[in-house]
Write a protein that holds these residues in place. Structure first.
Motif, PDB file in Angstrom:
ATOM      1  N   ASP A 151     -18.089  22.982  26.768  1.00  0.00           N
ATOM      2  CA  ASP A 151     -18.221  22.521  25.444  1.00  0.00           C
ATOM      3  C   ASP A 151     -17.151  21.764  24.951  1.00  0.00           C
ATOM      4  N   GLY A 152     -17.615  21.070  23.632  1.00  0.00           N
ATOM      5  CA  GLY A 152     -16.537  20.269  23.003  1.00  0.00           C
ATOM      6  C   GLY A 152     -16.600  18.985  23.784  1.00  0.00           C
ATOM      7  N   LEU A 153     -17.529  18.440  24.127  1.00  0.00           N
ATOM      8  CA  LEU A 153     -17.650  17.104  24.962  1.00  0.00           C
ATOM      9  C   LEU A 153     -18.286  16.140  23.960  1.00  0.00           C
ATOM     10  N   GLU A 154     -18.125  14.869  24.165  1.00  0.00           N
ATOM     11  CA  GLU A 154     -18.721  13.803  23.526  1.00  0.00           C
ATOM     12  C   GLU A 154     -20.307  13.389  23.938  1.00  0.00           C
ATOM     13  N   SER A 155     -21.027  12.913  22.981  1.00  0.00           N
ATOM     14  CA  SER A 155     -22.420  12.921  23.404  1.00  0.00           C
ATOM     15  C   SER A 155     -22.406  11.621  24.220  1.00  0.00           C
ATOM     16  N   GLY A 156     -23.487  11.764  24.906  1.00  0.00           N
ATOM     17  CA  GLY A 156     -24.197  10.740  25.679  1.00  0.00           C
ATOM     18  C   GLY A 156     -22.885  10.001  26.662  1.00  0.00           C
ATOM     19  N   THR A 157     -22.144  10.776  27.448  1.00  0.00           N
ATOM     20  CA  THR A 157     -21.063  10.514  28.092  1.00  0.00           C
ATOM     21  C   THR A 157     -21.018  11.147  29.468  1.00  0.00           C
ATOM     22  N   TRP A 158     -20.751  10.260  30.473  1.00  0.00           N
ATOM     23  CA  TRP A 158     -20.242  10.828  31.633  1.00  0.00           C
ATOM     24  C   TRP A 158     -19.028  11.717  32.000  1.00  0.00           C
ATOM     25  N   TYR A 159     -19.108  12.453  32.811  1.00  0.00           N
ATOM     26  CA  TYR A 159     -17.804  13.168  33.005  1.00  0.00           C
ATOM     27  C   TYR A 159     -17.733  13.831  34.626  1.00  0.00           C
ATOM     28  N   ARG A 160     -16.552  14.069  35.058  1.00  0.00           N
ATOM     29  CA  ARG A 160     -16.409  14.501  36.198  1.00  0.00           C
ATOM     30  C   ARG A 160     -15.894  16.143  36.093  1.00  0.00           C
ATOM     31  N   TYR A 161     -16.259  16.786  37.104  1.00  0.00           N
ATOM     32  CA  TYR A 161     -15.955  18.259  37.082  1.00  0.00           C
ATOM     33  C   TYR A 161     -15.497  18.776  38.457  1.00  0.00           C
ATOM     34  N   ARG A 162     -14.746  19.982  38.486  1.00  0.00           N
ATOM     35  CA  ARG A 162     -14.520  20.644  39.817  1.00  0.00           C
ATOM     36  C   ARG A 162     -14.260  21.969  39.554  1.00  0.00           C
ATOM     37  N   PHE A 163     -14.297  22.794  40.522  1.00  0.00           N
ATOM     38  CA  PHE A 163     -14.055  24.247  40.516  1.00  0.00           C
ATOM     39  C   PHE A 163     -12.730  24.340  41.592  1.00  0.00           C
ATOM     40  N   SER A 164     -11.731  25.525  41.496  1.00  0.00           N
ATOM     41  CA  SER A 164     -11.057  25.664  42.588  1.00  0.00           C
ATOM     42  C   SER A 164     -10.651  27.194  42.556  1.00  0.00           C
ATOM     43  N   GLY A 166      -7.677  29.636  44.578  1.00  0.00           N
ATOM     44  CA  GLY A 166      -6.531  29.507  45.266  1.00  0.00           C
ATOM     45  C   GLY A 166      -6.075  27.973  45.480  1.00  0.00           C
ATOM     46  N   THR A 167      -6.049  27.890  46.835  1.00  0.00           N
ATOM     47  CA  THR A 167      -5.988  26.530  47.569  1.00  0.00           C
ATOM     48  C   THR A 167      -6.996  25.777  47.580  1.00  0.00           C
ATOM     49  N   TRP A 168      -8.417  26.365  47.474  1.00  0.00           N
ATOM     50  CA  TRP A 168      -9.544  25.625  47.755  1.00  0.00           C
ATOM     51  C   TRP A 168      -9.967  24.775  46.546  1.00  0.00           C
ATOM     52  N   ALA A 169     -10.410  23.656  46.756  1.00  0.00           N
ATOM     53  CA  ALA A 169     -11.085  22.854  45.657  1.00  0.00           C
ATOM     54  C   ALA A 169     -12.727  22.625  46.178  1.00  0.00           C
ATOM     55  N   SER A 170     -13.487  22.527  44.771  1.00  0.00           N
ATOM     56  CA  SER A 170     -14.717  22.153  45.262  1.00  0.00           C
ATOM     57  C   SER A 170     -15.177  20.763  45.458  1.00  0.00           C
ATOM     58  N   PRO A 171     -16.317  20.249  45.984  1.00  0.00           N
ATOM     59  CA  PRO A 171     -16.473  18.986  45.789  1.00  0.00           C
ATOM     60  C   PRO A 171     -16.512  18.497  44.224  1.00  0.00           C
ATOM     61  N   VAL A 172     -16.552  17.267  44.127  1.00  0.00           N
ATOM     62  CA  VAL A 172     -16.452  16.867  42.669  1.00  0.00           C
ATOM     63  C   VAL A 172     -17.781  16.655  42.089  1.00  0.00           C
ATOM     64  N   GLY A 173     -18.297  17.078  40.941  1.00  0.00           N
ATOM     65  CA  GLY A 173     -19.466  16.607  40.510  1.00  0.00           C
ATOM     66  C   GLY A 173     -19.510  15.712  39.361  1.00  0.00           C
TER      67      GLY A 173
END
Length: 549
Positions: A151-164, A166-173
């Motif tokens: 939450d707390g994002l700007e309307s009509g706007t694209w963002y990147r996100y990821r999870f992690s 430990g040392t493992w990182a997810s693909p970027v969405g």
């Protein structure tokens, strides 16, 4: 759902009769912890979260949770997803599963702390301008799946996100928030459904991932519940194991589907709004009745498992189901451009009438108009009528599973699972649409494995909506020989029974362009995907105009 075997048997003996009827001029009216699962999933603790954005629901405990054991392999093998956007938020999803098809996805039976981040720079590679972040607990009771309300994002706007972890990182969405109220700017909306793993590869999803889609509406049959079939002939890859009926089985089936890289790419490319249809549970089920006439209580237990697994694997803004019920019908607002009313045509419907014969040319039995028969149920019908009356956006969009356009041959009902098999319920819906002649509705439909466009017309009246039916991502469709028969349906403008694919909609306040994108060879994961047909709609009058290439 289309019953392919029955249709083929019918075609072998009755094609001539259909053609005669068409030309007569009569157009009347799919793993769990090692501990045994309960038969009906009990309520388990929701994921808890900390950080700049709240959890989907408040945590049930404030006790600190350890980060969990070190994981021996990448836990993000099912990818990432987002969905159900609002002007200030999007739901983010992942599931930890280093061995997706193993028991419990290869995860230990312990909670694991997952970190998530949202980045303002949607196109860059650095992670410096983080606008939302936090931690969430992936609980084994939820198959280590997590849902984050970023939450707390700007309307009509694209963002990147990821999870992690430990040392493992997810693909970027990448995800996009909904437009602000009053914002009527254009959007690209995708429409897809029906992706039987065994019938074909996901070239259509590869195309979706690169097609500039702002939001994808997925209309059901995300998994298929059929048992594994040997590869050969029309079966290009096999399901794992028998038909799922338990939570373990459905979790494994979702893990299989989500292991596909093209499906993962489509999820990572844009937010999805997801509905379900029948194959998420059982073909052609109706409320508490399976297709084989089994014990309703036993089927409720199966339905509870299926609904739970669906929720665990989709980026939906919905509470976790505690049993065999989950309200999924909901409204998604896209500013002043469109209101999407997402329907559930399975959970509340009356049983299919007359024994639901396959493509029978006989007149329907009296049961079809019995009092009280419903497709949506009373509560959902009331909700839909109220929502339709309150839409102020340029476009009213009804996202629906089964075909609403009249596809009867004379009075013969060819598919009792569609709205044709629920004529009184359809009449009630069309009457509500007719109350708003100044604004045309667009009905987005899946299920039937063909691409189509038609006009939705009450008996003896003028059209009240246009319907756009997307073909299947991969599921086999009706026999191509039937394509010529669609000329016998006066409200059908276009029908393509030969191809699989998806539909891309370029929508502005003044114009809707629907582009049917078709897969050349569904047995080839690298198949060419091309434009099959294009149509234009207008917001104030139900008409469909073909756009020539």
């Amino acid at each position: 759902m289309v019953r392919e075997i029955g249709r083929r048997a019918f075609l072998a003996g009755s094609l001539g009769a259909i053609v005669a009827a068409c030309t007569s001029g009569d157009d009347d009216g799919s793993a769990a912890p090692t501990a045994p699962e309960p038969s009906e999933p009990s309520a388990a603790p929701e994921p808890t979260a900390t950080g700049t954005s709240p959890a989907t629901t408040p945590p049930e405990t404030t006790a600190p949770v350890p980060s969990g054991p070190a994981l021996p392999a990448d836990p993000f093998r099912l990818g990432v997803a987002s969905g159900d956007p609002t002007p200030t938020s999007a739901m983010l999803w992942t599931r930890l599963a280093p061995e997706p098809l193993a028991a419990a996805g290869g995860m230990p039976p312990e909670p694991v702390e997952v970190t998530w981040q949202v980045m303002a720079d949607a196109e860059g590679e650095e992670w410096e301008d983080i606008v939302a972040e936090g931690t969430v607990v992936a609980d084994p009771a939820n198959a280590h799946a997590v849902h984050i309300d970023a939450d707390g994002l700007e309307s009509g706007t694209w963002y990147r996100y990821r999870f992690s972890v430990g040392t493992w990182a997810s693909p970027v969405g990448r995800t996009r928030t909904a437009p602000a109220p009053g914002d009527g700017g254009p959007l690209v909306i995708g429409q897809a459904s029906c992706q039987d793993w065994q019938d074909g590869y996901y070239a259509a999803h590869r195309d979706i991932a690169t097609a500039g889609v702002d939001l994808l509406v997925f209309l059901g049959d995300y998994i298929y519940e059929g048992a594994a079939l040997p590869v050969g002939g029309e079966i290009v890859r096999s399901h794992e194991g028998p038909e799922p009926t338990t939570l373990d089985g459905y979790r494994t089936r979702y893990a299989l589907y989500k292991s596909d890289p093209d499906l993962q790419a489509a999820h990572a490319a844009c937010p999805w709004v997801v509905a379900w249809d029948d194959h998420e549970v059982d073909n052609d089920y109706a409320a508490e009745l399976d297709q084989d006439g089994g014990d309703p209580q036993a089927f409720r237990e199966r339905r509870a498992a299926a609904y739970r697994a669906w929720w665990e694997h989709q980026p939906v803004r919905l509470p976790r189901p505690a049993g065999a019920d989950l309200q999924t019908f909901r409204r998604v607002e896209l500013g002043a451009l469109a209101s999407i009313l997402l329907l559930d045509g399975r959970q509340y419907r009356s049983d299919q009438a007359c024994g639901s014969p396959d493509a029978s040319l006989d007149p329907p039995c009296p049961e079809i108009t019995a009092p009280g028969r419903t497709m949506l149920g009373t509560e959902q019908e009331t909700w839909l009528a109220e929502e339709l009356a309150g839409v102020g956006a340029a476009w009213t969009v009804i996202a629906n599973q089964t075909v609403l356009t009249d596809l009867r041959l004379g009075t013969a009902v060819l598919n009792y699972d569609q709205w044709d098999g629920y004529p009184d319920a359809r009449a009630r819906l069309l009457a509500e649409l007719a109350r708003r002649p100044e604004r045309s509705a667009v009905v987005l439909t899946g299920d039937i494995h063909l691409g189509g466009a038609g006009l939705v017309t009450p008996a003896g009246g003028a059209p009240v909506a246009t319907e756009l039916v997307c073909t299947s991502i991969s599921s086999r469709g009706l026999e191509p020989v039937l394509e010529s028969l669609f000329g016998a349906f006066p409200d059908v403008v276009y029908a393509d029974l030969q191809h699989r694919g998806w539909t891309r909609h370029a929508v502005s306040a003044q114009r809707w362009e629907a582009e049917f994108r078709v897969v050349e060879d569904p047995t080839d994961p690298g198949s060419v995907v091309r434009v099959g047909a294009r149509f234009a709609l207008r917001p104030d009058h139900p008409e469909i105009v073909r756009i020539e290439a």
